[in-house]
Design an enzyme around this catalytic site. Structure first.
Site, PDB file in Angstrom:
ATOM      1  CD  GLU A 212      -3.060  -1.005   0.374  1.00  0.00           C
ATOM      2  OE1 GLU A 212      -3.397   0.147   0.053  1.00  0.00           O
ATOM      3  OE2 GLU A 212      -3.642  -2.016  -0.037  1.00  0.00           O
ATOM      4  CB  CYS A 246      -1.656   7.530   1.502  1.00  0.00           C
ATOM      5  SG  CYS A 246      -3.136   6.667   2.060  1.00  0.00           S
TER       6      CYS A 246
HETATM    7  P1  NAD Z   1       8.108   4.765   5.141  1.00  0.00           P
HETATM    8  O1  NAD Z   1       8.126   3.945   3.903  1.00  0.00           O
HETATM    9  O2  NAD Z   1       9.272   5.623   5.435  1.00  0.00           O
HETATM   10  O3  NAD Z   1       7.935   3.830   6.442  1.00  0.00           O
HETATM   11  C1  NAD Z   1       6.945   2.819   6.528  1.00  0.00           C
HETATM   12  C2  NAD Z   1       7.447   1.688   7.406  1.00  0.00           C
HETATM   13  O4  NAD Z   1       8.596   1.122   6.815  1.00  0.00           O
HETATM   14  C3  NAD Z   1       7.836   2.103   8.827  1.00  0.00           C
HETATM   15  O5  NAD Z   1       7.322   1.162   9.731  1.00  0.00           O
HETATM   16  C4  NAD Z   1       9.344   2.106   8.803  1.00  0.00           C
HETATM   17  O6  NAD Z   1       9.905   1.714  10.024  1.00  0.00           O
HETATM   18  C5  NAD Z   1       9.671   1.082   7.731  1.00  0.00           C
HETATM   19  N1  NAD Z   1      10.910   1.403   6.999  1.00  0.00           N
HETATM   20  C6  NAD Z   1      11.417   2.634   6.732  1.00  0.00           C
HETATM   21  N2  NAD Z   1      12.560   2.520   6.020  1.00  0.00           N
HETATM   22  C7  NAD Z   1      12.771   1.195   5.845  1.00  0.00           C
HETATM   23  C8  NAD Z   1      13.806   0.436   5.204  1.00  0.00           C
HETATM   24  N3  NAD Z   1      14.830   1.023   4.609  1.00  0.00           N
HETATM   25  N4  NAD Z   1      13.694  -0.908   5.211  1.00  0.00           N
HETATM   26  C9  NAD Z   1      12.656  -1.519   5.808  1.00  0.00           C
HETATM   27  N5  NAD Z   1      11.676  -0.851   6.436  1.00  0.00           N
HETATM   28  C10 NAD Z   1      11.721   0.486   6.463  1.00  0.00           C
HETATM   29  O7  NAD Z   1       6.751   5.593   5.058  1.00  0.00           O
HETATM   30  P2  NAD Z   1       6.236   6.718   6.065  1.00  0.00           P
HETATM   31  O8  NAD Z   1       7.091   7.930   5.912  1.00  0.00           O
HETATM   32  O9  NAD Z   1       6.042   6.133   7.388  1.00  0.00           O
HETATM   33  O10 NAD Z   1       4.772   6.997   5.468  1.00  0.00           O
HETATM   34  C11 NAD Z   1       4.536   7.894   4.432  1.00  0.00           C
HETATM   35  C12 NAD Z   1       4.341   7.193   3.094  1.00  0.00           C
HETATM   36  O11 NAD Z   1       3.395   6.152   3.228  1.00  0.00           O
HETATM   37  C13 NAD Z   1       3.798   8.104   2.033  1.00  0.00           C
HETATM   38  O12 NAD Z   1       4.469   7.840   0.833  1.00  0.00           O
HETATM   39  C14 NAD Z   1       2.345   7.712   1.920  1.00  0.00           C
HETATM   40  O13 NAD Z   1       1.755   7.983   0.682  1.00  0.00           O
HETATM   41  C15 NAD Z   1       2.407   6.266   2.199  1.00  0.00           C
HETATM   42  N6  NAD Z   1       1.139   5.801   2.712  1.00  0.00           N
HETATM   43  C16 NAD Z   1       0.381   4.951   1.972  1.00  0.00           C
HETATM   44  C17 NAD Z   1      -0.856   4.542   2.442  1.00  0.00           C
HETATM   45  C18 NAD Z   1      -1.728   3.596   1.680  1.00  0.00           C
HETATM   46  O14 NAD Z   1      -2.676   3.104   2.262  1.00  0.00           O
HETATM   47  N7  NAD Z   1      -1.473   3.317   0.418  1.00  0.00           N
HETATM   48  C19 NAD Z   1      -1.310   4.991   3.678  1.00  0.00           C
HETATM   49  C20 NAD Z   1      -0.500   5.860   4.391  1.00  0.00           C
HETATM   50  C21 NAD Z   1       0.720   6.250   3.923  1.00  0.00           C
END
Ligand code: NAD
Length: 459
Positions: A212, A246
């Site tokens: 997602e 998002c």
């Molecule tokens: P992110 O990708 O930075 O982090 C998400 C998760 O991944 C966290 O739990 C984090 O600990 C983990 N993570 C971060 N870096 C990682 C790595 N290198 N390896 C493995 N895991 C890692 O996202 P965010 O900043 O928390 O959220 C914002 C993003 O999420 C935006 O792009 C938004 O559009 C998207 N989002 C999508 C939805 C959806 O339902 N499609 C909903 C909310 C947010």
């Protein structure tokens, strides 16, 4: 948590799964009830944590976080016996005598990784699907929304046996290590770059994934749109959670410069109506999650483009609802997903231009159209690819238990909510059942019918 401890947790959950303890409808219902009770017991602490992390009001914390999870639980609980039944399908003539059915098989031990922007809902809604489908699960809240993560951790420690459902906390490095373990299913919500990492790691073991992700979700406003209504809907959906949603409208494409100016004037009046003349001074209000994102968003406003709003309060990490108009497609806010309270408005000469602009870019998580024209609505549906979206509305499709929610291509893979959540955590296996008492020997060597007879049968 050490890698060894994670590995052991996973093995213990696998033992639970193989014991069948999570498989019966009664066991699944009991786990859903337990989740519902756990959230209710920790609701006040979750509200306080959401306020601390994101400045969310109690109303917003209920309507866009825990309330949606309660709704998902209720929906799944009521229907899961029906969802779990094998489905009979037709049996081809050449497979006669026999019967064919689809059997729902839970994947096993699932990993659910959540982001920080709706840190409760985006962790627990997928969990509803995992549990309803009969899996065990390890959930990993975002470390960025730290207060909420710690309440969630306490809630899981309090209310669940870790051999069935467990929460683990940690940063990017920790999560990256988690992904090396042999999960049976990974459900990830977060950014596109991390989604790519998740998919690469899952590919090594060919683990099924749901991704997602995000992207730039466009809103097209054509000449026929009811502009007052459009302004209210967009202002609400864009500035909810300070734009850190998002599926928030990322940018606007408006047919006609005159109509764009009119819409911007209406949106400015709506901002004053909703948030007061000085939104930064208001006692309550969502804030930007951390300093890095606060700086990133402010950097977009250092451009020369005309701006309405744009002031910020570094002490409380708040940025007032901001409109960039007229925005050039080369404006810094148009480079990546904005994920903040900044809205570029791009006037276009025609509806064709709007559609072409949206279609030339990567397929977004959501796309929206404001229009009174049925013909334009049909063209939007046929010509603008997206994960989902709305016509004359924004964001609300996400709150439906009847609409599968997810992206497509760079905005995601797979979907969930309602029955789709059950399916996201289920493998539907197709089984043909025949009987030894009715053996047709015609396919065996030396007994084949003529090829022309087989051709007639198979086509
Ligand atoms: P992110 O990708 O930075 O982090 C998400 C998760 O991944 C966290 O739990 C984090 O600990 C983990 N993570 C971060 N870096 C990682 C790595 N290198 N390896 C493995 N895991 C890692 O996202 P965010 O900043 O928390 O959220 C914002 C993003 O999420 C935006 O792009 C938004 O559009 C998207 N989002 C999508 C939805 C959806 O339902 N499609 C909903 C909310 C947010």
């Amino acid at each position: 948590m050490t890698p060894q401890a994670v590995f052991e947790l996973l093995q213990r959950q696998r033992d639970t799964f193989h014991s069948g303890a999570t498989r019966s409808v009664a066991a699944r219902r009991a786990l859903l009830d337990r989740l519902d009770a756990a959230i209710r017991r920790h609701e006040a602490a979750l509200f306080a944590a959401l306020k601390e992390d994101l400045g969310k009001s109690e109303f917003e914390a209920y309507t866009s976080e825990v309330g949606l999870v309660y709704k998902e639980i209720k929906h799944a609980r009521k229907r899961l016996a029906r969802w779990s039944r094998p489905r009979r399908v037709r049996t081809d003539l050449h497979n006669w005598p026999g019967s064919s059915r689809l059997y729902p098989e839970p994947y096993g031990v699932c990993l659910i990784i959540a982001p920080w922007n709706y840190p409760v809902q985006l962790l627990l809604s997928p969990l509803v699907g995992a549990v309803a489908a009969g899996n065990t699960a390890v959930v990993k809240p975002s470390e960025v929304s730290a207060a909420t993560a710690s309440v969630l951790q306490a809630m899981f420690d309090d209310c669940f046996e870790p051999v069935t459902v467990a929460s683990v906390c940690g940063d990017a490095e920790f999560t990256s290590r988690l992904l090396d373990e042999p999960w049976d299913k990974i459900f990830f919500t977060g950014s596109v770059p991390v989604g790519r990492i998740v998919m690469e790691k899952a590919a090594r073991r060919l683990t099924p994934v749901t991704l997602e992700l995000g992207g730039k979700s466009p809103v097209i406003v054509d000449r026929s749109a009811n502009l007052g209504y459009t302004a209210r809907k967009i202002v609400w959906g864009k500035y909810l959670n300070a734009g850190q949603t998002c599926v928030a409208p990322d940018y606007l494409l408006v047919e006609g410069a005159d109509r764009a100016a009119e819409l911007v004037a209406l949106m400015r009046a709506t901002i004053t109506d909703f948030y007061g003349g000085d939104p930064l001074a208001a006692e309550e209000g969502s804030r930007i999650i951390n300093e890095r994102h606060f700086q990133r968003l402010n950097a977009m406003l250092r451009d020369e483009a005309p701006i309405f709003g744009g002031r910020s309060d570094p002490a409380r990490r708040r940025i007032e609802p901001t409109i960039v108009f007229p925005a050039d497609p080369a404006h810094p806010s148009m480079a990546d997903e904005i994920f903040g309270p900044i809205l570029p408005v791009i006037p276009r000469d025609s509806f064709d231009d709007c559609v072409a602009f949206a279609r030339e870019r990567p397929k977004p998580l959501a796309a929206y159209l404001f229009s009174e024209s049925r013909a334009n609505q049909d063209r939007f549906l046929a010509e603008v690819p997206c994960g989902g979206g709305g016509i004359n509305t924004v964001v609300l499709h996400v709150a439906s238990t009847h609409l599968p929610f997810g992206g497509v291509g760079p905005s995601g893979l797979g979907s969930y909510h309602g029955k789709a959540s059950f399916d996201a955590f289920t493998h539907w296996k197709g089984i043909l059942r025949q009987s030894s008492r009715l053996e047709l020997k015609v396919a065996y060597p030396g007994r084949e019918p003529s090829l022309s007879a087989v051709r007639k049968l198979m086509g």
